[in-house]
Design a protein around this motif. Sequence first.
Motif, short mmCIF file in Angstrom:
data_model
loop_
_atom_site.label_atom_id
_atom_site.label_comp_id
_atom_site.label_asym_id
_atom_site.label_seq_id
_atom_site.Cartn_x
_atom_site.Cartn_y
_atom_site.Cartn_z
N LEU A 684 -66.12 31.43 -4.60
CA LEU A 684 -65.12 31.82 -3.61
C LEU A 684 -63.73 31.79 -4.24
CD1 LEU A 684 -66.36 29.89 -0.45
CD2 LEU A 684 -66.82 32.24 -1.11
N PRO A 685 -62.79 32.54 -3.69
CA PRO A 685 -61.42 32.54 -4.25
C PRO A 685 -60.84 31.14 -4.30
CG PRO A 685 -61.67 34.33 -2.69
CD PRO A 685 -62.92 33.52 -2.59
N GLY A 686 -60.25 30.82 -5.43
CA GLY A 686 -59.67 29.49 -5.61
C GLY A 686 -60.69 28.39 -5.73
N GLY A 687 -61.98 28.73 -5.91
CA GLY A 687 -63.01 27.70 -5.99
C GLY A 687 -63.14 26.88 -4.71
N LEU A 688 -62.98 27.54 -3.54
CA LEU A 688 -63.05 26.85 -2.26
C LEU A 688 -64.43 26.23 -2.07
CD1 LEU A 688 -61.52 26.27 0.41
CD2 LEU A 688 -62.56 28.35 1.31
N SER A 689 -64.45 24.94 -1.78
CA SER A 689 -65.71 24.21 -1.59
C SER A 689 -65.42 22.87 -0.94
CB SER A 689 -66.42 24.00 -2.93
OG SER A 689 -65.60 23.23 -3.81
N PHE A 690 -66.49 22.23 -0.46
CA PHE A 690 -66.38 20.88 0.06
C PHE A 690 -66.36 19.90 -1.10
CE2 PHE A 690 -68.19 23.06 3.76
CZ PHE A 690 -67.35 22.60 4.76
N ALA A 691 -65.58 18.86 -0.94
CA ALA A 691 -65.47 17.84 -2.00
C ALA A 691 -65.21 16.49 -1.36
CB ALA A 691 -64.36 18.20 -2.98
N ILE A 692 -65.37 15.45 -2.15
CA ILE A 692 -65.15 14.07 -1.70
C ILE A 692 -63.82 13.60 -2.28
CG2 ILE A 692 -66.02 11.71 -1.79
CD1 ILE A 692 -68.82 12.84 -2.00
N ARG A 693 -63.02 13.01 -1.45
CA ARG A 693 -61.74 12.49 -1.89
C ARG A 693 -61.93 11.32 -2.84
NH1 ARG A 693 -58.19 11.03 3.14
NH2 ARG A 693 -56.91 10.25 1.41
N THR A 694 -61.18 11.34 -3.92
CA THR A 694 -61.28 10.28 -4.92
C THR A 694 -60.04 9.39 -4.96
OG1 THR A 694 -60.38 11.78 -6.60
CG2 THR A 694 -62.78 11.69 -6.37
N PHE A 715 -63.31 10.93 4.14
CA PHE A 715 -63.65 11.10 2.73
C PHE A 715 -63.95 12.56 2.39
CE2 PHE A 715 -67.65 10.56 4.93
CZ PHE A 715 -68.46 11.50 4.35
N LEU A 716 -64.17 13.40 3.39
CA LEU A 716 -64.56 14.79 3.17
C LEU A 716 -63.32 15.68 3.21
CD1 LEU A 716 -67.01 16.70 2.83
CD2 LEU A 716 -67.00 16.96 5.33
N LYS A 717 -63.26 16.63 2.30
CA LYS A 717 -62.14 17.56 2.26
C LYS A 717 -62.61 18.91 1.75
CE LYS A 717 -60.41 16.83 -2.44
NZ LYS A 717 -59.24 16.54 -3.28
N LEU A 718 -61.77 19.94 2.02
CA LEU A 718 -61.99 21.27 1.48
C LEU A 718 -61.13 21.41 0.22
CD1 LEU A 718 -62.06 23.54 4.64
CD2 LEU A 718 -63.87 23.29 2.97
N GLN A 719 -61.79 21.62 -0.89
CA GLN A 719 -61.09 21.68 -2.17
C GLN A 719 -60.76 23.13 -2.51
OE1 GLN A 719 -62.19 19.14 -5.67
NE2 GLN A 719 -62.86 21.11 -6.50
N LYS A 737 -50.62 19.24 2.19
CA LYS A 737 -50.34 19.40 3.62
C LYS A 737 -51.48 20.11 4.33
CE LYS A 737 -45.36 19.51 2.79
NZ LYS A 737 -44.10 20.29 2.83
N TYR A 738 -52.09 21.08 3.65
CA TYR A 738 -53.29 21.72 4.22
C TYR A 738 -54.39 20.67 4.45
CZ TYR A 738 -51.91 26.64 3.78
OH TYR A 738 -51.30 27.87 3.93
N ASN A 739 -54.58 19.77 3.51
CA ASN A 739 -55.63 18.76 3.63
C ASN A 739 -55.34 17.79 4.78
OD1 ASN A 739 -57.19 19.74 1.50
ND2 ASN A 739 -56.04 18.56 -0.02
#
Length: 953
Positions: A684-694, A715-719, A737-739
């Motif tokens: 996806l554009p910009g490598g959009l995916s679900f990720a875990i906050r570190t 803990f869940l975010k859209l990367q 800010k989006y996150n």
Amino acid sequence: MKNSYETGSPFAIPDLWQKSSLVSDEQLAETSSNKNLGTLISDLRIDRGYDHPLIAFAPFPTEIALLDFCVGFEQEAFKSLNLEKDSALFVYGPLEDLTSNASLSVSSSHDTTKTSEPALEDLWSPNIIINDDLGHPELQTWENFHTKSFKEPPNAYLSEGGPRVFDAALHLGAVPHVERSNRSRSTLALPSETVVLNLYQLGMGRNSSLFRYIKEANSFQSQVEDLRISGYSRESFASLMRDFIDYGNKQRKLHTFIESIMGSNKSYPTLVALASVLSNIHILLQKDLGEKPTSVPSVLHLQQTFRQPGELLLCISKIIERVQHSQSDGELVSRLFSIVQEHEFTTLQPLMFQIFKSASKPWLESVEIWLGLGLRTLSCLDSARPNFIQIAEYVSGPEEEKNGVEFQVVPELIPNCLSNEDAEVVFEGGQSLRLLHAHQPEHPLINGNNVASEVASGLEWQYSMQEIERVQDQANNYEMRILEALKQFDSTGKVSKPEVALPKETSSEQSTSAGISPFVAAIGEPLPDIFSQSNSSLVTAVSSFLDRSTGSDNETSMCTPPVFLIPSLSFSSALATQSRLLSRGTLRLLFKNHSLRSHLRLLHRYPLFADGPFLTRLSHALFDPSLPSSARQKDQHRSGLSGLKLGARDNWPPASSELRLALIGILAESYFSHGTSLSMHQELPGGLSFAIRTDMKGVELENCMDPDGVEALDFLKLQYRAPKPLDAVITEACLDKYNRVSQMLLRGARMLFVTKQLMSNTLTRPLERGTRFVGAQAVVQKFKIEAFHLVTTVLSYFSDSIREIWQVFERELDEIESRLNSYEAGVSVGGIRRLCALHEEVLDRMLQTCLLRKRQAQVMALLEEIWSLILAFAKVLRQKPERWEDEVRKLYERWRKKVRVFTTVCKGLSEKKGGGSKGLFTREEGGIDRLEVGLDMNGYYMRSNATREITSV
């Protein structure tokens, strides 16, 4: 012989040499002797008296003295020429054809016959002028006018006695301020010519027989004690000598400063330029003083000779003291500009302008390279920059993410000759230039072989309104030609290069001779003057200051604007033009070549949950208890749809494999369902995916481990990572800010799912009428309805406000794109910084709408507490009814109090003045007054008997 007027001569004067009837022959014979004019007239006055007609028209004694002086001066002048000895060089005598063509005749009026008389002696002949018998001119007074033998008495004033009388007075002690012990030394006087010559060498900064430069003392010192010349006392000459010692010390100081700068490897460019211009001034000063005669007649004349150079040396000495401790180009430019302001409306103003102009040239060249102005190379864009633009420090992020170099403006390093607005224009223009150079090197503003390099102009200080107007016209012409090139480049992708006239084919011998002939012709010509070519304005300024007889300074000062306006008038047009062109190029690159709007829409659809199908699928995957669990189970194969079943499980958080299995395909299916051209297997554009906050630590990690807490999904975010060059607009701060908004909306989605589930579920077993559970059932129903109303109202307010804010943002983007399609001169598109600021303003408005600003932290904490009570209520309902009757009543009472406080706070925020943000948005977009009305339109929570109703239930 006929008279001259009868021959038709236009210049003839009749009877010019005719004898006067009042003069006898004896008097005429006496007049023809070698007496001077004053003696002749005096004799006439003595013999005939003042009533004689010739005496009545005779000149006065002062005029006679002046005439006698002139005659005596001519005699001395011709004597000094040694005309008799140097007859080979000067031959004097009767002028040729003078007597033959203009012979004069004198005839008497009583003569009846005309007789020719011999020609009179030529009055202009040098033989008449050179006559030792004329004597020296004498001072004529009324006393010796009446009495020819009168002798002038000696003058009693010491000042009229001359230097020898003054020296005698010093020797006799007639001068009272000279001590007796010093009188013998005061009488020792050196020859005036020798001392004057040594003073001249001292003023030039050179050693001489009387003055030597002592390095230990950093000053010139006299080699003769109590030095003086005739006509001066020791004290008065010491004062004069101190002035010339000061001139010499300043000359040496200037020379030492120039050598130290030129010989040091730590000197920065602007300091070297200043040393160079001071060296040129020093050479011009030495040249001007060297052209003056070394054998000046007196010390006063020598003092007058050094008056203007001394003032210039004093000014240069102050400049050296002010700038010698500067550490950078910008600091040196600031100090020089302050010096120019101090000398405004003075005679040194034009010269200070030229010094500042020449010294600041390296700093201006760095600004030109940063902006791409002039015929500059683009190979060293990152190294050549003004000192107020520094490399930004990276605060966070892994090393592999530090691609490229980030710059920032340091306000403390901006020179005082450059306003903060112009500094921002310079910074933004340089950023745009580097972005174009990295991603579109064939752009007309980057490619050095196209029209941009031909019409580009550099920056230069201008001190007259005519030059300033010329620079503005040049900037307008530059913009029009570049816009024509950009229009052609945007339509065809290339720019036609200007036609170059090819030389005609010639033989090798002809071409060789044609190439050598200009050099052969220049061999016999004198070498050009370096100053007249490269520093003509500096030479003019120095010469006009040293020679104050010219009036060009007044004319120049009348056409010169105030000093504080000169930087803005000199640079604003060029900076604004180049900034507009670079901004147009970079924004078109982002919008057209890299599809900026598609990436912004992607962020709107997913992190801001504007895509309904995506939000629905995500909610079911996270919260739906009817889906199979994605957790690994023994002897079971996981396939098909699965979910995390948050709210219906006790172990939390899920494993990474379980999370991946539950969320796999949600983003891709939602994105490709809109008919995009990408394949399902592409990223996806910009490598959009679900990720875990570190980046979670401490309390945040503990809150995420509670499945019934509001923070369970934090803990869940859209990367998403913005590709270059889009990261100039979609920055890391914007993504953060989006996150934050996405996290808040994900919490709201969970609360909406929980309240909908509460509304659809019934009690696990029916309650009999009249039992003690009937009252608890009523509380449960009221709690369900009110919780559903609050959650839906809050989420509707959040989503509607975000949609309205984004619509305003879309309208601004449409306006920018429409300006990009226009190629009119003077049309500004804003630039990357303005677009980035607009993007951040949109996100800040969303944060304010979602109560996520720092000043709204207490309001958000109150809302989170209300949502926590709803989750606790849902957890209680999963238990047996016998166990939650009292707990439900307590939860509902607490919940009503919190809702009442929250409603009051929202009402206070809506009534607060200035609640709406300034700038792009008005009070209507995302106004919290709509939330207050939606929560308690009829004042249900604000009534005074609300607590009584809870108790009665």
